[in-house]
Design a protein around this motif. Structure first.
Motif, PDB file in Angstrom:
ATOM      1  N   GLU A  44      -9.593  -1.893   9.767  1.00  0.00           N
ATOM      2  CA  GLU A  44     -10.867  -2.532  10.061  1.00  0.00           C
ATOM      3  C   GLU A  44     -11.818  -2.342   8.876  1.00  0.00           C
ATOM      4  O   GLU A  44     -11.670  -1.408   8.084  1.00  0.00           O
ATOM      5  CB  GLU A  44     -11.496  -1.907  11.308  1.00  0.00           C
ATOM      6  N   PRO A  45     -12.824  -3.220   8.744  1.00  0.00           N
ATOM      7  CA  PRO A  45     -13.839  -3.008   7.717  1.00  0.00           C
ATOM      8  C   PRO A  45     -14.476  -1.626   7.876  1.00  0.00           C
ATOM      9  O   PRO A  45     -14.771  -1.189   8.980  1.00  0.00           O
ATOM     10  CB  PRO A  45     -14.857  -4.119   7.979  1.00  0.00           C
ATOM     11  N   GLY A  46     -14.639  -0.940   6.761  1.00  0.00           N
ATOM     12  CA  GLY A  46     -15.214   0.399   6.790  1.00  0.00           C
ATOM     13  C   GLY A  46     -14.192   1.518   6.779  1.00  0.00           C
ATOM     14  O   GLY A  46     -14.550   2.671   6.547  1.00  0.00           O
ATOM     15  N   GLN A  47     -12.906   1.205   7.009  1.00  0.00           N
ATOM     16  CA  GLN A  47     -11.866   2.232   6.905  1.00  0.00           C
ATOM     17  C   GLN A  47     -11.441   2.319   5.439  1.00  0.00           C
ATOM     18  O   GLN A  47     -11.014   1.324   4.848  1.00  0.00           O
ATOM     19  CB  GLN A  47     -10.681   1.900   7.806  1.00  0.00           C
ATOM     20  N   ARG A  48     -11.571   3.501   4.876  1.00  0.00           N
ATOM     21  CA  ARG A  48     -11.481   3.632   3.428  1.00  0.00           C
ATOM     22  C   ARG A  48     -10.440   4.657   2.993  1.00  0.00           C
ATOM     23  O   ARG A  48      -9.955   5.460   3.784  1.00  0.00           O
ATOM     24  CB  ARG A  48     -12.863   3.973   2.847  1.00  0.00           C
ATOM     25  N   VAL A  49     -10.130   4.603   1.705  1.00  0.00           N
ATOM     26  CA  VAL A  49      -9.150   5.490   1.097  1.00  0.00           C
ATOM     27  C   VAL A  49      -9.695   5.879  -0.272  1.00  0.00           C
ATOM     28  O   VAL A  49     -10.410   5.100  -0.909  1.00  0.00           O
ATOM     29  CB  VAL A  49      -7.779   4.792   0.981  1.00  0.00           C
ATOM     30  N   ALA A  50      -9.356   7.090  -0.723  1.00  0.00           N
ATOM     31  CA  ALA A  50      -9.806   7.536  -2.039  1.00  0.00           C
ATOM     32  C   ALA A  50      -8.891   6.925  -3.113  1.00  0.00           C
ATOM     33  O   ALA A  50      -8.894   5.714  -3.296  1.00  0.00           O
ATOM     34  CB  ALA A  50      -9.852   9.055  -2.099  1.00  0.00           C
ATOM     35  N   LEU A  51      -8.080   7.734  -3.791  1.00  0.00           N
ATOM     36  CA  LEU A  51      -7.253   7.226  -4.888  1.00  0.00           C
ATOM     37  C   LEU A  51      -5.757   7.236  -4.580  1.00  0.00           C
ATOM     38  O   LEU A  51      -4.935   7.038  -5.475  1.00  0.00           O
ATOM     39  CB  LEU A  51      -7.534   8.025  -6.163  1.00  0.00           C
ATOM     40  N   ALA A  52      -5.402   7.449  -3.304  1.00  0.00           N
ATOM     41  CA  ALA A  52      -4.017   7.218  -2.897  1.00  0.00           C
ATOM     42  C   ALA A  52      -3.694   5.742  -3.085  1.00  0.00           C
ATOM     43  O   ALA A  52      -4.594   4.901  -3.181  1.00  0.00           O
ATOM     44  CB  ALA A  52      -3.820   7.634  -1.447  1.00  0.00           C
ATOM     45  N   ASP A  53      -2.413   5.404  -3.121  1.00  0.00           N
ATOM     46  CA  ASP A  53      -2.050   4.014  -3.386  1.00  0.00           C
ATOM     47  C   ASP A  53      -2.714   3.044  -2.424  1.00  0.00           C
ATOM     48  O   ASP A  53      -3.169   1.978  -2.838  1.00  0.00           O
ATOM     49  CB  ASP A  53      -0.531   3.833  -3.330  1.00  0.00           C
ATOM     50  N   GLY A  54      -2.757   3.390  -1.129  1.00  0.00           N
ATOM     51  CA  GLY A  54      -3.323   2.414  -0.215  1.00  0.00           C
ATOM     52  C   GLY A  54      -3.864   2.947   1.085  1.00  0.00           C
ATOM     53  O   GLY A  54      -4.643   2.263   1.744  1.00  0.00           O
ATOM     54  N   PHE A  55      -3.448   4.169   1.490  1.00  0.00           N
ATOM     55  CA  PHE A  55      -3.793   4.677   2.814  1.00  0.00           C
ATOM     56  C   PHE A  55      -4.166   6.157   2.735  1.00  0.00           C
ATOM     57  O   PHE A  55      -3.726   6.871   1.835  1.00  0.00           O
ATOM     58  CB  PHE A  55      -2.625   4.467   3.781  1.00  0.00           C
ATOM     59  N   PRO A  56      -4.953   6.646   3.697  1.00  0.00           N
ATOM     60  CA  PRO A  56      -5.426   8.030   3.625  1.00  0.00           C
ATOM     61  C   PRO A  56      -4.346   9.095   3.734  1.00  0.00           C
ATOM     62  O   PRO A  56      -4.479  10.170   3.141  1.00  0.00           O
ATOM     63  CB  PRO A  56      -6.407   8.133   4.805  1.00  0.00           C
ATOM     64  N   LEU A  57      -3.276   8.841   4.516  1.00  0.00           N
ATOM     65  CA  LEU A  57      -2.258   9.857   4.745  1.00  0.00           C
ATOM     66  C   LEU A  57      -0.862   9.235   4.725  1.00  0.00           C
ATOM     67  O   LEU A  57      -0.688   8.055   5.090  1.00  0.00           O
ATOM     68  CB  LEU A  57      -2.457  10.549   6.100  1.00  0.00           C
ATOM     69  N   LEU A  58       0.116  10.065   4.357  1.00  0.00           N
ATOM     70  CA  LEU A  58       1.518   9.668   4.429  1.00  0.00           C
ATOM     71  C   LEU A  58       2.272  10.707   5.237  1.00  0.00           C
ATOM     72  O   LEU A  58       2.145  11.913   5.000  1.00  0.00           O
ATOM     73  CB  LEU A  58       2.118   9.565   3.023  1.00  0.00           C
ATOM     74  N   LEU A  59       3.063  10.249   6.187  1.00  0.00           N
ATOM     75  CA  LEU A  59       3.826  11.110   7.087  1.00  0.00           C
ATOM     76  C   LEU A  59       5.317  10.845   6.916  1.00  0.00           C
ATOM     77  O   LEU A  59       5.735   9.686   6.809  1.00  0.00           O
ATOM     78  CB  LEU A  59       3.402  10.851   8.529  1.00  0.00           C
ATOM     79  N   ILE A  60       6.112  11.923   6.929  1.00  0.00           N
ATOM     80  CA  ILE A  60       7.566  11.811   6.911  1.00  0.00           C
ATOM     81  C   ILE A  60       8.135  12.796   7.923  1.00  0.00           C
ATOM     82  O   ILE A  60       7.668  13.943   8.024  1.00  0.00           O
ATOM     83  CB  ILE A  60       8.155  12.103   5.514  1.00  0.00           C
ATOM     84  N   GLY A  61       9.145  12.383   8.677  1.00  0.00           N
ATOM     85  CA  GLY A  61       9.851  13.276   9.581  1.00  0.00           C
ATOM     86  C   GLY A  61      10.878  14.104   8.825  1.00  0.00           C
ATOM     87  O   GLY A  61      11.624  13.566   7.988  1.00  0.00           O
ATOM     88  N   GLN A  62      10.936  15.398   9.116  1.00  0.00           N
ATOM     89  CA  GLN A  62      11.911  16.252   8.449  1.00  0.00           C
ATOM     90  C   GLN A  62      13.332  15.772   8.732  1.00  0.00           C
ATOM     91  O   GLN A  62      14.202  15.810   7.842  1.00  0.00           O
ATOM     92  CB  GLN A  62      11.748  17.701   8.918  1.00  0.00           C
ATOM     93  N   ALA A  63      13.572  15.270   9.934  1.00  0.00           N
ATOM     94  CA  ALA A  63      14.912  14.784  10.269  1.00  0.00           C
ATOM     95  C   ALA A  63      15.292  13.565   9.433  1.00  0.00           C
ATOM     96  O   ALA A  63      16.475  13.352   9.139  1.00  0.00           O
ATOM     97  CB  ALA A  63      14.991  14.448  11.757  1.00  0.00           C
ATOM     98  N   SER A  64      14.305  12.770   9.039  1.00  0.00           N
ATOM     99  CA  SER A  64      14.584  11.608   8.191  1.00  0.00           C
ATOM    100  C   SER A  64      15.073  12.057   6.823  1.00  0.00           C
ATOM    101  O   SER A  64      16.033  11.497   6.272  1.00  0.00           O
ATOM    102  CB  SER A  64      13.325  10.746   8.055  1.00  0.00           C
ATOM    103  N   LEU A  65      14.416  13.079   6.261  1.00  0.00           N
ATOM    104  CA  LEU A  65      14.862  13.599   4.972  1.00  0.00           C
ATOM    105  C   LEU A  65      16.236  14.246   5.096  1.00  0.00           C
ATOM    106  O   LEU A  65      17.090  14.084   4.211  1.00  0.00           O
ATOM    107  CB  LEU A  65      13.857  14.617   4.428  1.00  0.00           C
ATOM    108  N   ASP A  66      16.471  14.967   6.184  1.00  0.00           N
ATOM    109  CA  ASP A  66      17.778  15.593   6.377  1.00  0.00           C
ATOM    110  C   ASP A  66      18.882  14.544   6.433  1.00  0.00           C
ATOM    111  O   ASP A  66      19.965  14.725   5.869  1.00  0.00           O
ATOM    112  CB  ASP A  66      17.773  16.429   7.651  1.00  0.00           C
ATOM    113  N   ASP A  67      18.615  13.442   7.114  1.00  0.00           N
ATOM    114  CA  ASP A  67      19.600  12.367   7.204  1.00  0.00           C
ATOM    115  C   ASP A  67      19.850  11.751   5.833  1.00  0.00           C
ATOM    116  O   ASP A  67      21.003  11.501   5.453  1.00  0.00           O
ATOM    117  CB  ASP A  67      19.111  11.299   8.186  1.00  0.00           C
ATOM    118  N   LEU A  68      18.783  11.522   5.075  1.00  0.00           N
ATOM    119  CA  LEU A  68      18.934  10.954   3.736  1.00  0.00           C
ATOM    120  C   LEU A  68      19.726  11.907   2.841  1.00  0.00           C
ATOM    121  O   LEU A  68      20.615  11.466   2.095  1.00  0.00           O
ATOM    122  CB  LEU A  68      17.556  10.674   3.134  1.00  0.00           C
TER     123      LEU A  68
END
Length: 267
Positions: A138-162
């Motif tokens: 929405e307008p007004g939702q902002r980000v600093a200098l990350a590529d595009g979004f405020p946070l990035l989340l990854i599941g540990q099980a996803s990395l284990d599978d990879l």
């Protein structure tokens, strides 16, 4: 499910800090990616994509005091947060061109000497944060200098599978998440729409497109000869948008996150 790890990256594309506890608001983790390297002449942002030696560059966050720079063969350098009257520099990060505060000649000379490339260090005050892509926010939702979004989340099980698919253990640091979640199925985060951790509601809104940075050894900066793990990801995680791994988040509210907190799936 629980929050297994927290990371902050004070300087975009430099070494991250592992945290036990962090304050989070609409811009993400306090102090995360508020500093950035840019080309001295053009103002275009610089990352490990073109400067793999940034895997060896540490910027230790010192709150309102600034950051401490550390790199092999260089003396530590404390860089203060630029004063309000500091000159602004138009910089470019993907399609955005925010005005950021120049951090001064001492930092620029230190970094240019170590990198062997003319660059400047800039700081983005919270009031100059960028609008998140309106296709996802929405307008007004902002980000600093990350590529595009405020946070990035990854599941540990996803990395284990990879890691199992690649055939060797992979460091989570290659993927530069802010939040790591334990106790979910591999890639379960792809289907989440809202989760609660503590007082925060976090909303996964877009898969994260991965690039060649994932092929860099986070300890040595050397690129993997076999292009892993990107090569394996491309075989089963590729879409018309690119190779996907992890979820970009928007934040509703503000509050503390601590490693070990339970994670509640709301939607």
């Amino acid at each position: 499910m629980q929050l297994a790890a927290l990371y902050r990256y004070p300087l975009k594309s430099a070494i991250g800090e592992s945290l036990d506890r962090a304050w989070v608001d609409g811009l993400g983790i306090r102090g995360d990616r508020r500093w950035m390297l840019v080309e001295a002449d053009s103002g275009r942002f610089l990352t490990q994509r073109v400067l793999p030696q940034m895997t060896q560059l540490l910027a230790r966050w010192k709150a309102e005091q600034g950051v401490r720079l550390r790199a092999p063969g260089m003396p530590d350098l404390d860089v203060p947060v630029p004063a309000e009257e500091a000159p602004l520099r138009r910089v470019s990060i993907w399609k955005d061109e925010p005005s950021a505060a120049d951090a001064g000649d001492a930092a620029a000379e230190w970094l240019s000497q170590w990198l062997g490339r003319a660059c400047r260090l800039v700081y983005l005050p919270p009031e100059r944060a960028r609008q998140v892509d309106l296709k996802y926010a929405e307008p007004g939702q902002r980000v600093a200098l990350a590529d595009g979004f405020p946070l990035l989340l990854i599941g540990q099980a996803s990395l284990d599978d990879l890691s199992a698919r690649v055939g060797r253990p992979l460091e989570m640091r290659r993927f530069r998440p802010n939040l790591v979640i334990a106790g979910s199925d591999p890639y379960a985060e792809d289907g989440w729409r809202r989760i609660r951790i503590g007082e925060l509601i976090l909303r996964p809104v877009k898969p994260c497109t991965r690039c060649i940075i994932t092929t860099l050894d986070p300890d040595s900066g050397e690129r993997s000869a076999d292009q892993e793990p990107l090569a394996t990801l491309a075989r089963y995680r590729k879409s018309d948008k690119g190779v996907m791994f992890g979820q970009n988040l928007l934040v509703d509210g503000q509050g503390w996150l601590e490693v070990g907190m339970p994670v509640e799936l709301l939607e």
